[in-house]
Design a protein around this motif. Structure first.
Motif, mmCIF file in Angstrom:
data_model
loop_
_atom_site.group_PDB
_atom_site.id
_atom_site.type_symbol
_atom_site.label_atom_id
_atom_site.label_comp_id
_atom_site.label_asym_id
_atom_site.label_seq_id
_atom_site.Cartn_x
_atom_site.Cartn_y
_atom_site.Cartn_z
ATOM 1 N N PRO A 200 1.149 4.882 -2.807
ATOM 2 C CA PRO A 200 0.263 4.625 -1.520
ATOM 3 C C PRO A 200 0.253 3.077 -1.487
ATOM 4 C CG PRO A 200 -0.796 5.340 -3.780
ATOM 5 C CD PRO A 200 0.379 5.552 -3.710
ATOM 6 N N TYR A 201 0.627 2.151 -2.455
ATOM 7 C CA TYR A 201 0.408 0.907 -2.420
ATOM 8 C C TYR A 201 1.549 0.385 -1.492
ATOM 9 C CZ TYR A 201 -2.303 1.154 -6.719
ATOM 10 O OH TYR A 201 -3.331 1.386 -7.529
ATOM 11 N N CYS A 202 2.720 0.998 -1.313
ATOM 12 C CA CYS A 202 3.968 0.877 -0.435
ATOM 13 C C CYS A 202 3.578 1.422 1.003
ATOM 14 C CB CYS A 202 5.063 1.452 -0.975
ATOM 15 S SG CYS A 202 5.587 0.806 -2.699
ATOM 16 N N LYS A 203 2.881 2.320 0.907
ATOM 17 C CA LYS A 203 2.405 3.111 2.329
ATOM 18 C C LYS A 203 1.789 2.406 3.221
ATOM 19 C CE LYS A 203 3.994 7.803 1.109
ATOM 20 N NZ LYS A 203 3.458 9.281 1.047
ATOM 21 N N ASP A 207 -2.578 -3.564 3.951
ATOM 22 C CA ASP A 207 -3.553 -2.966 4.843
ATOM 23 C C ASP A 207 -4.689 -2.341 3.836
ATOM 24 O OD1 ASP A 207 -5.419 -1.573 6.316
ATOM 25 O OD2 ASP A 207 -3.669 -0.405 7.540
ATOM 26 N N PRO A 208 -5.710 -3.279 3.612
ATOM 27 C CA PRO A 208 -6.455 -2.705 2.483
ATOM 28 C C PRO A 208 -7.487 -1.588 2.932
ATOM 29 C CG PRO A 208 -6.448 -5.136 2.407
ATOM 30 C CD PRO A 208 -5.722 -4.686 3.887
ATOM 31 N N ALA A 262 2.994 -1.173 -7.303
ATOM 32 C CA ALA A 262 1.790 -1.453 -7.058
ATOM 33 C C ALA A 262 1.329 -2.771 -6.172
ATOM 34 C CB ALA A 262 0.867 -1.171 -8.246
ATOM 35 N N PHE A 263 0.340 -3.507 -6.536
ATOM 36 C CA PHE A 263 0.288 -4.690 -5.878
ATOM 37 C C PHE A 263 1.261 -5.607 -5.975
ATOM 38 C CE2 PHE A 263 -4.281 -3.001 -5.775
ATOM 39 C CZ PHE A 263 -4.535 -2.825 -4.266
ATOM 40 N N GLY A 264 2.061 -5.667 -6.985
ATOM 41 C CA GLY A 264 3.262 -6.671 -6.884
ATOM 42 C C GLY A 264 4.203 -6.406 -5.747
ATOM 43 N N THR A 265 4.080 -5.587 -5.059
ATOM 44 C CA THR A 265 4.759 -5.259 -3.920
ATOM 45 C C THR A 265 4.222 -6.008 -2.364
ATOM 46 O OG1 THR A 265 3.720 -3.170 -3.093
ATOM 47 C CG2 THR A 265 5.813 -3.205 -4.371
ATOM 48 N N TRP A 266 2.850 -6.630 -2.663
ATOM 49 C CA TRP A 266 2.072 -6.967 -1.495
ATOM 50 C C TRP A 266 2.278 -8.706 -1.803
ATOM 51 C CZ3 TRP A 266 -2.906 -4.782 0.403
ATOM 52 C CH2 TRP A 266 -2.945 -3.741 0.402
ATOM 53 N N SER A 267 2.023 -9.045 -0.472
ATOM 54 C CA SER A 267 1.932 -10.811 -0.882
ATOM 55 C C SER A 267 0.567 -11.204 -1.391
ATOM 56 C CB SER A 267 1.960 -11.225 0.650
ATOM 57 O OG SER A 267 0.835 -11.146 1.236
ATOM 58 N N LYS A 268 0.564 -12.218 -1.838
ATOM 59 C CA LYS A 268 -0.529 -12.755 -2.722
ATOM 60 C C LYS A 268 -1.906 -12.811 -1.438
ATOM 61 C CE LYS A 268 -1.533 -16.971 -4.060
ATOM 62 N NZ LYS A 268 -1.453 -18.332 -4.747
ATOM 63 N N ALA A 269 -1.570 -13.206 -0.358
ATOM 64 C CA ALA A 269 -2.372 -13.280 0.651
ATOM 65 C C ALA A 269 -3.054 -12.064 0.917
ATOM 66 C CB ALA A 269 -2.114 -13.899 1.784
ATOM 67 N N ALA A 277 -11.915 -7.099 0.639
ATOM 68 C CA ALA A 277 -12.386 -5.645 1.214
ATOM 69 C C ALA A 277 -13.285 -4.991 0.086
ATOM 70 C CB ALA A 277 -11.243 -4.839 1.776
ATOM 71 N N VAL A 278 -12.789 -5.074 -1.118
ATOM 72 C CA VAL A 278 -13.643 -4.134 -2.057
ATOM 73 C C VAL A 278 -14.908 -5.043 -2.266
ATOM 74 C CG1 VAL A 278 -13.522 -4.124 -4.644
ATOM 75 C CG2 VAL A 278 -11.588 -3.579 -3.489
ATOM 76 N N GLU A 279 -15.047 -6.403 -2.287
ATOM 77 C CA GLU A 279 -16.471 -7.020 -2.337
ATOM 78 C C GLU A 279 -17.153 -6.580 -1.342
ATOM 79 O OE1 GLU A 279 -18.204 -11.255 -3.222
ATOM 80 O OE2 GLU A 279 -16.109 -11.206 -2.678
ATOM 81 N N ALA A 280 -16.810 -6.741 -0.113
ATOM 82 C CA ALA A 280 -17.643 -6.177 1.245
ATOM 83 C C ALA A 280 -18.048 -4.733 1.114
ATOM 84 C CB ALA A 280 -16.711 -6.728 2.375
#
Length: 346
Positions: A200-203, A207-208, A262-269, A277-280
């Motif tokens: 799901p992290y890749c898919k 897109d948070p 997991a999130f290592g496939t995402w950009s840091k930004a 998004a989690v905070e909001a």
């Protein structure tokens, strides 16, 4: 969102070679500074085994603890597995046991440190055996009061799960492997099901909202009252199985960057946007990156590519050029300083 970072393993040469450890710890400290991280951990291994050389020789204190910025709380994840007692340890829960030995080392570090001091400790519940539970918590709290009576007690576990599972007086829950991998068939076996494009992290890369619309978001929603407490630091995984380009990659070829994508496939930004998004959405105001060894090497640079400035025209390009020039100046200054130190030492 307040940021923290976990560290639970040190593999290969950094543990046993001073120059390599100095570079490894230096990168870690720089990452902490660049990202305004407010609570950071480092694994403390048994100093009497080869993997604990960096503790025994004082490198952990010299190159990491004393180099941390004053804005970052220093913590240690203790490798105090009771079923594998440290050499010379007394019986568990008696003075001089493995936990007591670890506290003594930390106390010595804090006493002699010319910089930061360790003010929090943590454990992975899977690795501390009988130290996880009411008896273990009571022993840890007794040792804390013995060694640091004037320092607020601050210890916790990466726990087995939400309360009523034991947490410590702080908690570092792992918010991965919480059902989000079930649909792709990944069970931690490092197979293709655990890699892009299946997870799901890749898919939902970048897109948070889409990622949080699935099982990961459901888990956070169901436990947000717990996860939003001010003594709880939810941890999100930076693993990247299919593209092993992370901090630990130069030092081992065995699952250097984790066992799933997991999130290592995402950009840091994009990862930071996810935390926003989690905070909001859930009111969670602090989170841990899991963990330093999995941080993608692409996240270590503070420089930005031309492509990221294409939409902002002249001023974007000006910022890019200015960033490169100041980076070169800093490197030049560092090189000059190092050269002068070598001259002074001759």
């Amino acid at each position: 969102m307040k940021l923290g970072i976990w560290h639970e393993a040190i593999v290969g040469k950094p543990a046993t070679d001073e120059d390599t450890f100095k570079d490894y710890a230096g990168q870690y400290v720089q990452f902490i500074k660049d990202n305004n991280i407010e609570r950071a951990f480092f694994i403390m291994m048994d100093p009497e085994i080869p993997a604990g050389t960096y503790v025994k020789e004082g490198w952990l204190q010299k190159y990491w603890l004393e180099a941390l910025p004053s804005t970052c709380q220093a913590g240690l994840v203790l490798d105090t597995e009771a079923q594998y007692p440290w050499p010379g340890a007394a019986k568990t829960f008696e003075p001089g046991d493995t936990m007591d030995m670890a506290f003594k080392i930390i106390d010595d570090m804090n006493t002699s440190s010319t910089g930061q001091k360790v003010t929090c400790i943590a454990f992975d519940y899977e690795n501390v055996n009988v130290y996880y539970g009411k008896e273990g918590e009571a022993w840890i709290e007794k040792l804390w009061a013995q060694y640091w009576p004037k320092v607020p007690c601050d210890y916790g576990y990466a726990p087995k799960g939400p309360p009523p599972n034991d947490q410590g007086n702080h908690s570092y829950p792992e918010i991965y492997w919480v059902g989000e991998m079930a649909a792709c068939g990944c069970k931690g076996d490092e197979g293709p099901e655990c890699q892009c494009p299946n997870t799901p992290y890749c898919k939902n890369n970048g897109d948070p909202d889409a990622l949080l619309a699935g099982e990961l978001g459901d888990y956070i929603e169901n436990h947000k009252d717990w996860l939003s407490q001010d003594n709880v630091w939810p941890m999100f995984s930076l693993e990247s199985l299919s593209k092993p380009a992370c901090v630990a990659a130069p030092y081992t070829d065995h699952n250097a960057c984790g066992i799933m994508d997991a999130f290592g496939t995402w950009s840091k930004a994009d990862f930071l946007k996810f935390l926003d998004a989690v905070e909001a959405k859930y009111g969670i105001k602090q989170a841990m990156m899991y963990e330093w060894q999995y941080v993608p090497t692409s996240w270590l640079s503070t420089e930005t590519s031309v492509e990221e400035y294409e939409e902002v025209g002249f001023w974007g390009l000006f910022k890019l050029i200015w960033g490169v020039l100041t980076s070169c100046f800093r490197r030049g200054s560092d090189d000059a300083s190092d050269h002068q130190e070598r001259i002074d030492g001759e």
